[in-house]
Write an enzyme that holds these catalytic residues in place. Sequence first.
Site, PDB file in Angstrom:
ATOM      1  N   GLU A 125      36.436 -20.967 -50.938  1.00 35.19           N
ATOM      2  CA  GLU A 125      35.922 -19.702 -51.445  1.00 35.19           C
ATOM      3  C   GLU A 125      37.098 -18.770 -51.773  1.00 35.19           C
ATOM      4  OE1 GLU A 125      33.120 -17.551 -48.975  1.00 35.19           O
ATOM      5  OE2 GLU A 125      32.639 -16.188 -50.609  1.00 35.19           O
ATOM      6  N   ALA A 266      36.839 -16.518 -41.232  1.00 41.15           N
ATOM      7  CA  ALA A 266      36.181 -17.808 -41.094  1.00 41.15           C
ATOM      8  C   ALA A 266      35.480 -18.136 -42.399  1.00 41.15           C
ATOM      9  CB  ALA A 266      35.162 -17.767 -39.956  1.00 41.15           C
ATOM     10  N   GLU A 268      32.018 -20.422 -44.155  1.00 40.41           N
ATOM     11  CA  GLU A 268      30.711 -21.008 -43.854  1.00 40.41           C
ATOM     12  C   GLU A 268      30.436 -22.343 -44.527  1.00 40.41           C
ATOM     13  OE1 GLU A 268      31.241 -18.229 -45.777  1.00 40.41           O
ATOM     14  OE2 GLU A 268      29.816 -18.106 -47.432  1.00 40.41           O
ATOM     15  N   HIS A 301      27.882 -14.781 -37.846  1.00 38.35           N
ATOM     16  CA  HIS A 301      27.985 -14.540 -39.291  1.00 38.35           C
ATOM     17  C   HIS A 301      28.009 -15.866 -40.062  1.00 38.35           C
ATOM     18  CE1 HIS A 301      29.331 -12.185 -42.864  1.00 38.35           C
ATOM     19  NE2 HIS A 301      29.973 -13.310 -43.157  1.00 38.35           N
ATOM     20  N   GLU A 302      28.891 -16.758 -39.681  1.00 39.09           N
ATOM     21  CA  GLU A 302      29.022 -18.022 -40.431  1.00 39.09           C
ATOM     22  C   GLU A 302      27.765 -18.866 -40.276  1.00 39.09           C
ATOM     23  OE1 GLU A 302      31.304 -17.759 -42.442  1.00 39.09           O
ATOM     24  OE2 GLU A 302      32.508 -16.260 -41.398  1.00 39.09           O
ATOM     25  N   GLU A 324      27.001 -11.563 -48.681  1.00 35.92           N
ATOM     26  CA  GLU A 324      27.848 -10.969 -47.643  1.00 35.92           C
ATOM     27  C   GLU A 324      27.228  -9.721 -47.013  1.00 35.92           C
ATOM     28  OE1 GLU A 324      29.919 -12.650 -46.298  1.00 35.92           O
ATOM     29  OE2 GLU A 324      30.590 -14.117 -47.777  1.00 35.92           O
TER      30      GLU A 324
HETATM   31  C1  7MF Z   1      32.208 -11.377 -40.238  1.00 31.68           C
HETATM   32  O1  7MF Z   1      32.310 -13.899 -45.386  1.00 31.68           O
HETATM   33  C2  7MF Z   1      32.207 -10.533 -41.310  1.00 31.68           C
HETATM   34  C3  7MF Z   1      33.017 -10.787 -42.391  1.00 31.68           C
HETATM   35  C4  7MF Z   1      34.608 -15.201 -46.802  1.00 31.68           C
HETATM   36  C5  7MF Z   1      35.828 -14.822 -46.043  1.00 31.68           C
HETATM   37  C6  7MF Z   1      34.004 -14.560 -43.838  1.00 31.68           C
HETATM   38  O2  7MF Z   1      31.975 -15.734 -44.189  1.00 31.68           O
HETATM   39  C7  7MF Z   1      32.962 -14.997 -44.832  1.00 31.68           C
HETATM   40  C8  7MF Z   1      33.547 -15.880 -45.965  1.00 31.68           C
HETATM   41  C9  7MF Z   1      36.473 -12.415 -45.750  1.00 31.68           C
HETATM   42  C10 7MF Z   1      36.362 -11.188 -45.122  1.00 31.68           C
HETATM   43  C11 7MF Z   1      35.503 -11.042 -44.043  1.00 31.68           C
HETATM   44  C12 7MF Z   1      34.747 -12.124 -43.586  1.00 31.68           C
HETATM   45  C13 7MF Z   1      34.837 -13.374 -44.234  1.00 31.68           C
HETATM   46  C14 7MF Z   1      35.733 -13.512 -45.322  1.00 31.68           C
HETATM   47  C15 7MF Z   1      33.849 -11.899 -42.433  1.00 31.68           C
HETATM   48  C16 7MF Z   1      33.816 -12.747 -41.343  1.00 31.68           C
HETATM   49  C17 7MF Z   1      33.017 -12.494 -40.277  1.00 31.68           C
HETATM   50  N1  7MF Z   1      32.462 -16.291 -46.848  1.00 31.68           N
HETATM   51 BR1  7MF Z   1      37.639 -12.582 -47.163  1.00 31.68          BR
HETATM   52 ZN    ZN Z   2      30.439 -13.976 -44.993  1.00 24.72          ZN
END
Ligand code: 7MF
Ligand code: ZN
Length: 877
Positions: A125, A266, A268, A301-302, A324
């Site tokens: 991603e 992280a 997903e 979240h993931e 998101e």
């Molecule tokens: C909780 O969104 C909140 C936000 C993208 C990478 C993780 O799952 C994600 C990925 C970024 C910035 C913040 C977070 C993530 C990413 C995140 C993680 C945990 N799809 Br870039």
């Molecule tokens: Zn996310």
Amino acid sequence: MKEGTAQSAIYRKDYTAYPWDVTQLDLHFDIGIETTIVCAEMEFRLKDGDSADLVLNGSDLDLLVIELNGRLLAPDEFRIDGETLTIPDAPQHSALKTEVKIHPGKNSALEGLYLSGDFLLTQCEAEGFRKITWFPDRPDVMTSYRVTMEADKTEFPVLLSNGNQVGSGDLPGGRHWVCWHDPFPKPSYLFALVAGDLALVEDHFKTCGGRDVSLRIYVEKENLDRCSHAMQSLVNSMRWDEDRFGLEYDLDVYHIVATNDFNMGAMENKSLNIFNSKYVLARPDTATDADYQGIEGVIGHEYFHNWTGNRVTCQDWFQLTLKEGLTVFRDEEFSADMQSRAVKRIQVIRDLRSRQFPEDDGPMAHPIRPDKYVEINNFYTATVYQKGATVIRMYHTLLGEQGFQKGMQLYFDRHDGEAVTCDDFLAAMADANQVDLEHFGRWYGQSGTPQVQVQDRYDPARGLYTLTLEQHTPSTPDQQDKQPLVLPFALGLLDTDGHELPLQLEGEPDAVTGTRLFVMDKTRHEFTFTGIANKPVPSLFRDFSAPVKVYFGYSPDQLATLIEHDSDPYTRWDAAQRMAQNTILEQCQMRARGQEMALDGSLVKAFRGALSDLDTDPALLAETLKLPDEEYLSDQMDVVDVDGIHAARLFVKQELALELEPLLQQRYTSLNDGQPYRKTAAAMARRSLKNTCLGYLMETAQGEALANAQLEASDNMTDTLAAIQALVLKGLPAAATALSAFESRWAGDALVMDKWFMMQAVKPGSETLGTVRRLMEHPEFSIRNPNKVRALIGVFAMLNPTGFHAADGSGYAFLADFVIELDGLNPQVAARMVTAFNRWKRYDEDRKALMQTQLQRIADTHGLSGDVAEIVKHALA
Ligand code: 7MF
Ligand code: ZN
């Protein structure tokens, strides 16, 4: 984006569907650190017509073979142009086979396939898959993946990809192969692969539908004893998503891999999540309570992405907040249900105000659904995530839990297996509840934080109380004209004794007790309440019912009433923050005028009251006692007075400590009860308040002794870190001893050493730059490791205003040098670091000039990445 690539913006309005379906995809990896060979066999079917150009994305790939329908293509039968490969007029049924060579060991950008320690892994991603093979690397192209890997069996005993393992076997020469098949069609950004010598911890989860899911967390061997909290959090997430959203897991395996080298938190990837080890590994002696909560939130979240992101994904990257914002809302609710709802809510709001509000007020302001970008990686922002989550929360507030869940149900009924837009989500919510949300939809397209001016009038003769609210969103660099938005407005009124008043609008038959929810959809609204015997205190936007800045001329007495009596934990906390903010900014002004700083009694009185209340959750009290941070305070000034804010905030803290010393000490002593460490919410709440008290007590004569004793007795990282950080911040002699003992104890432990770097980088004052420079030479620091970069340079540039903004500009020159060097290795992380300059126009003339010079120097650097160039260009505009 590739180094030095010319930038051109991509516009949301230009979206066109991909003309081909991908009906089959077989990937074969011949794994090696130096060289990996990737063979892709793809079947394309044209949606309409007999032939069309077939366009694929690729970046930094050595093309070895390209065949169409069984025939090698001659060089003049296709063309490669930057990141696209085009086969003109490909037939309706096109079977394409490519073979490429990539070099994971040389990949320092940590995007695509790369090396961490001695294992290989991927991050795709948003657009990393194109660094692995030629493919339509866009989220609306979904297909089912079959992945075969072969590798040396000793070096890479574990070979993982998405979905189910469907075959494996040995090969000659000490090699082996494994094949994975993911039955769920997915976009390329959810692809993952891991190859290496990893150990695992296993558990099981029985879903509500009776499926037995094998849960595995893969880590480097020495970390096997740090996985139990992550595993518990995963089980809790799976259960919670069934209980609260009725969503069940859909495969027989769920894998998590932890890596020390990751650009973000992280990822997903379907059934093969990859995590920054910071959000997996924890033991009481290595991780703080905040780390434990962070792990729970990120694991949640993931996991929640499996439905909101994977089963239903985004049509294009402009829709990022679709997955998101929604998934952040879900992880916030999960954490609120697991821990204290009030404390979680306050932490979320604090974070939004100190990170997202400034972003919305700066050069990179954008709506939660942007209309244009150059580099999509720059749009994984606090706005898309945190503000996006507040928009989802407003649906929830307007529709209620039941209505919201009805909307979610319809969203999945309509769109499971599809790539959709924010409009589709809104339509599902509207249709399921038979409401019109068109006006509400403006939240997706408008940037900037709305300001709400509140005025009140009281007519004692008639017992009428009138509130007038006016909303206004200031223009932002990306958007001049703003429209009124739909604002859920949750209101309570307190009488002067703090009792909640029943609310009855003029013309209503009855009064209603408790919070009332109104919906503001115009610029100006007036609410007149009847039967009000005395002038009330308004409790505005309870639970932060809309993400706005609220202006109301509260008197100190009114704030005191709210702090002491309001039933809503957010408005109580907010009242304390307002009072503290007013006090600090007053001191700052006095200092600027050359006057002695001096407090009036109201803040002391309010904090004394709060500290004396033994019934409040200690964690909530800790939040109340934390003074607004310097970033948030800076946001309240027209021209940021860096040193003034720091001095005023410190002065207020010292005055509070001196005035309240006996109470603080009493509280500290009763919380510091010598009980062994426990992971319970109650124990965490006690540590939180205890360490907040310690922070104040450091400003008194007994501080050093308390911190030393706490450090000596500590059996957990929360207390250890709080004590050392307190010593370091005060610059006490014991700090050096404590830091060096910590260093010897934890040398070689990457995550714990991050804390050691942070504690030193955050120390206020101009000497810290020297410390940071020295620490960059430390054997455990590496510019190639994003966690280290964030711990040392990120913390210095973002969380240490008096250090970074040193008047001579040394902090600025340092950051610019660093960004330029890092950009050559890891453009994504470099682009994050350079945002520290974004708000340069809000400082005094000298600092402005110094920052502008450095920004210009970065902009002029030859071969600058598109990532950094985009941020710098906006900042300079
Ligand atoms: C909780 O969104 C909140 C936000 C993208 C990478 C993780 O799952 C994600 C990925 C970024 C910035 C913040 C977070 C993530 C990413 C995140 C993680 C945990 N799809 Br870039
Ligand atoms: Zn996310």
